[in-house]
Write an enzyme that holds these catalytic residues in place. Structure first.
Site, PDB file in Angstrom:
ATOM      1  N   ASP A  16       0.822  -1.209   0.000  1.00  0.00           N
ATOM      2  CA  ASP A  16       0.000   0.000   0.000  1.00  0.00           C
ATOM      3  C   ASP A  16       0.864   1.271   0.000  1.00  0.00           C
ATOM      4  O   ASP A  16       2.000   1.257   0.471  1.00  0.00           O
ATOM      5  CB  ASP A  16      -0.887  -0.016   1.258  1.00  0.00           C
ATOM      6  CG  ASP A  16      -2.132   0.842   1.083  1.00  0.00           C
ATOM      7  OD1 ASP A  16      -2.307   1.431  -0.003  1.00  0.00           O
ATOM      8  OD2 ASP A  16      -2.919   0.927   2.033  1.00  0.00           O
ATOM      9  N   ASN A  64     -10.204  -3.411  -7.142  1.00  0.00           N
ATOM     10  CA  ASN A  64      -9.396  -2.364  -7.780  1.00  0.00           C
ATOM     11  C   ASN A  64      -9.863  -1.958  -9.184  1.00  0.00           C
ATOM     12  O   ASN A  64      -9.411  -0.936  -9.720  1.00  0.00           O
ATOM     13  CB  ASN A  64      -7.919  -2.789  -7.870  1.00  0.00           C
ATOM     14  CG  ASN A  64      -7.167  -2.666  -6.560  1.00  0.00           C
ATOM     15  OD1 ASN A  64      -6.186  -3.366  -6.317  1.00  0.00           O
ATOM     16  ND2 ASN A  64      -7.600  -1.752  -5.685  1.00  0.00           N
TER      17      ASN A  64
END
Ligand code: FPP
Length: 229
Positions: A16, A64
């Site tokens: 991340d 995503n």
């Protein structure tokens, strides 16, 4: 502790903070992802030189796909680049595998050029006997578990209950051992639909560092956690 005498570790990374890394430098988000892919290549090299038998990374989730199309396109191109790093992977004796929604099943979103890159990388590194790099692409843990439960039920015999071993056998990659340590970078302390079945009992290493800055020292911190009581 002498790592050489211990069994190989399974480390699973939620990579991340690429966007934040780029923003801090006044760069477009895509540059952060590019730096993230380059750092992943470095993390693979470092892990392969440690007592890591299994490195699993969350490359692209089932969630995503809703990101802006240009960003999705860029992240896909980076996956193609990663799966094309066959020479490096072979040099480090690393075998690639992939987990995600199977290409031929309803719901799968993996485009043909990524399917091809994945299958080629698997074939080109199949002979390697060292670390296994598992890339999660179009992956979501709930989708994986739901499918495993459905398959277990379909093969269910009234004479026995569905077992843990049976569910495990229907995971995308049943050969994956339990995760020893989960890493999430960038100060987020969430697991986000990643390996929910496989992380039972795992240690968790959260760090403020963004993924492009996740280095050898950070890897060693995470590995240390496995041996800490
Ligand atoms: C999180 O950054 C990362 C992702 C969405 C996954 C993509 C990962 C990479 C491109 C690294 C390379 C990996 C592969 C497998 C090619 P973010 O955009 O969520 O960052 P932010 O939270 O700071 O916005």
């Amino acid at each position: 502790m002498d790592q050489a005498k211990q069994s190989p570790i399974h480390i699973a990374c939620i990579m991340d903070g690429n966007g934040r890394w780029a923003k801090r430098r006044g760069l477009p988000r895509t540059e952060g992802h590019t730096a993230g892919e380059e750092n992943l290549a470095e993390v693979v090299r470092v892990c392969a030189s440690r007592n890591v038998g299994w490195l699993t990374v969350f490359g692209f989730s089932t969630e995503n796909w809703v990101r802006p199309p240009a960003e999705v396109k860029h992240i896909l191109s980076l996956h193609k680049r990663l799966f094309g790093r066959v020479e490096e992977l072979n040099a480090h004796n690393v075998r690639i595998q992939w987990i995600g929604r199977p290409f031929d099943e309803p719901g799968s979103k993996t485009p043909a050029f990524i399917q091809k890159a994945i299958l080629q990388a698997i074939e080109d590194t199949a002979h390697n006997t060292g670390m296994v790099l598992t890339v999660a692409f179009d992956y979501g843990s709930r989708a994986e578990l739901l499918r495993a439960a459905q398959r277990s039920r379909a093969s269910h015999n009234a004479s026995h209950d569905i077992s843990v071993a049976e569910i495990t056998s229907h995971m995308y990659a049943p050969n994956l051992p339990p995760v020893d340590v989960v890493v999430r970078t960038s100060g987020e302390s969430r697991i986000s639909n990643f390996m929910l079945w496989q992380i039972k009992g795992a240690k968790v290493y959260f760090t403020e560092r963004t993924w492009p800055d996740f280095d050898a020292r950070e890897i060693d911190n995470a590995l240390e956690l496995v041996h800490a009581r």
